[in-house]
Enzyme design. Structure first.
Site, mmCIF file in Angstrom:
data_model
loop_
_atom_site.group_PDB
_atom_site.id
_atom_site.type_symbol
_atom_site.label_atom_id
_atom_site.label_comp_id
_atom_site.label_asym_id
_atom_site.label_seq_id
_atom_site.Cartn_x
_atom_site.Cartn_y
_atom_site.Cartn_z
ATOM 1 N N ASP A 117 0.796 -1.129 -0.150
ATOM 2 C CA ASP A 117 -0.078 0.120 -0.051
ATOM 3 C C ASP A 117 0.935 1.278 0.199
ATOM 4 O O ASP A 117 0.347 2.352 0.376
ATOM 5 C CB ASP A 117 -0.925 0.029 1.177
ATOM 6 C CG ASP A 117 -2.221 0.827 1.074
ATOM 7 O OD1 ASP A 117 -2.633 1.147 -0.182
ATOM 8 O OD2 ASP A 117 -2.570 1.312 2.048
ATOM 9 N N ASP A 155 -3.052 -4.750 -5.045
ATOM 10 C CA ASP A 155 -2.474 -3.572 -5.231
ATOM 11 C C ASP A 155 -1.049 -3.709 -5.760
ATOM 12 O O ASP A 155 -0.164 -2.741 -5.817
ATOM 13 C CB ASP A 155 -2.835 -2.467 -4.208
ATOM 14 C CG ASP A 155 -4.069 -2.301 -4.056
ATOM 15 O OD1 ASP A 155 -4.922 -2.650 -4.546
ATOM 16 O OD2 ASP A 155 -4.311 -1.318 -3.034
ATOM 17 N N ASP A 305 -12.219 0.769 4.968
ATOM 18 C CA ASP A 305 -10.967 1.131 4.181
ATOM 19 C C ASP A 305 -9.891 1.911 4.709
ATOM 20 O O ASP A 305 -8.824 2.062 4.294
ATOM 21 C CB ASP A 305 -11.486 1.810 2.723
ATOM 22 C CG ASP A 305 -12.260 1.091 1.808
ATOM 23 O OD1 ASP A 305 -11.787 -0.143 1.615
ATOM 24 O OD2 ASP A 305 -13.025 1.468 0.895
#
Length: 456
Positions: A117, A155, A305
């Protein structure tokens, strides 16, 4: 579970790039009519997930029935996001064992890559890539030998802005090695790599990144875990990526799409602050599209989130917002088998009609129990006989000292001893050989593997 943050700020502007990438590789974006992909079978519903436990602990909450029936009842991915090399094998093995016992396919989301991330709300992962490989090796040892779906590092390929060229190369090598480690440990594992989503990187760029990360060793790629794009848009994007991969000689790759939160409007990336989201298509391997192996709920609905709430925490108001107004889940039909060929008897059959109904009439029920110290959850499958039924009642005998504390997809009468569970409005009518599921949580020791079913 850690969740996802940084990427989803990219939407409309990059949507044009995605379309351009599709055009560049000469892809027809019409919806296909092919049959389903290469994965078939029922997906595993984890009876110890955060949403299941919340429903069981809050039966009086006004939101509980909606969350229970439309989210807790559904199979969702189990995330492995904690760096725990000494215990991850046992954790994986227990989860896989429960899924195998239920004869269902588990979905595991691996989220452990170093510098995940890019330091955002879901920062963390393995301290370095050598330790990452140690963790992956231990993870793989717990996978058993039956079908399992692996969502490998959300991701990790779409979000590279914080990495140098050498760090990108090292990450690609790490993901390629992880894929081969998993496939070596369990040849029946289906491994999917990160393709971001349809409004992020173009299809051509996504294919390049997948190739660099070793998609040739994987079964395909996943998309939309980090956004809310429609299933149709993601399928079009997936076809464009597949076409680009085919042009590189990497054929036979397929897509899985996260539909956990794409049933409403799109827009700002963070689901914590939006009330226009809805759960999308319910999880299934029956996609009707040869390019798509499954529609999955990878990101568990109701888990934050990281904007308004702590990333990965279950929030009932988010879950209720996603589920309220959504259609009820469908009942499921088990796969049919061809009966064996039999030789006709050489003697005349008796002419007196049998005194018991023919086998297969009415309904049957089976129970799968997940036990822990002081409590359990039970997942019950109700299957109609040869004829259709309109209503069912299942009686489960609880051991002494056990008590039901919560139920989903059924109405319970009593909490101890012989407890009766009746269908709710949307799952009582079953065609011949069709199945549906309900579940309950309790204290003490769970029931045995059998239950008694009668029709209404």
């Amino acid at each position: 579970m850690a969740t996802l943050s940084s990427l989803r700020r990219r939407s409309a502007a990059i949507g044009a790039a995605a379309v351009a990438g599709a055009v560049a590789v000469g892809v027809c974006l019409s919806v296909g009519t092919a049959s389903a992909g290469t994965v078939s079978g029922s997906l595993y519903r984890d009876p110890s997930s955060a949403v299941v436990k919340w429903v069981a602990a809050n039966p009086g909450d006004s939101r509980a029935a909606v969350i229970r029936d439309k989210i807790a009842s559904q199979p969702q991915a189990r995330w492995f996001a904690n760096f725990n090399p000494s215990t991850v094998q046992a954790e994986v093995s227990a989860h896989i064992g429960a899924a195998n016992a239920a004869q269902q396919i588990p979905v595991l989301a691996v989220y452990e890559i170093t510098n995940r991330d890019c330091g955002g709300a879901s920062a963390g992962g393995a301290p370095d890539l050598n330790q990452y490989q140690t963790w992956v090796s231990n993870f793989a040892r717990g996978l058993g030998n039956q079908t399992v779906l692996i969502i490998l590092e959300t991701d990790s390929l779409a979000l590279l802005t914080c990495l140098s060229s050498s760090e990108i190369n090292a990450r690609n090598q790490a993901i390629s090695t992880a894929t081969r480690t998993i496939k070596s440990a369990n040849p029946n594992a289906k491994v999917y790599l990160d393709a971001g989503h349809s409004t992020w990187n173009s299809a051509g760029e996504t294919a390049n990144r997948l190739r660099a990360a070793g998609v040739q060793y994987a079964d395909g790629f996943f998309s939309n875990v980090s956004n809310y794009n429609s299933t149709a848009n993601e399928a079009n994007f997936g076809r464009a990526v597949i076409s680009a991969l085919n042009g590189m000689g990497l054929t036979g790759k397929r897509q899985v799409i996260d539909t956990s939160r794409n049933g409403g409007a799109s827009g700002d990336w963070c689901g914590d602050d939006n009330t226009d989201r809805r759960i999308g298509q319910y999880p299934t391997t029956n996609t009707g599209d040869a390019n798509i192996d499954a529609y999955l709920w990878v990101k568990p609905p109701g888990e934050a989130d990281g904007c308004r709430y702590t990333a990965g925490s279950f929030q009932p108001d988010l879950a209720f917002s996603l589920a309220n107004g959504a259609p009820n889940p469908p009942t499921t039909t088990p796969p049919t088998t061809t009966p064996p060929t039999t030789t006709p008897p050489t003697t005349e059959p008796p002419t007196t009609p049998p005194t018991t109904p023919p086998a297969g009439d009415g309904c049957s029920a089976s129970v799968a129990v997940n036990q822990w110290a002081g409590g359990f959850t039970a997942d019950v499958t109700v299957t109609a006989g040869q004829s259709a039924i309109n209503g069912w009642t299942v009686t489960v005998a609880l051991p002494s000292g056990a008590s039901v504390t919560g139920t989903w997809n059924a109405q319970a009468s009593g909490t101890s001893g012989n407890v009766q569970f009746r269908n709710v409005s949307y799952n009582g009518r079953l065609a011949g050989r069709q199945s549906t599921n309900f579940g309950f949580q309790g204290t003490g020791t769970g029931p045995g593997a059998t239950a008694t079913c009668v029709t209404a």
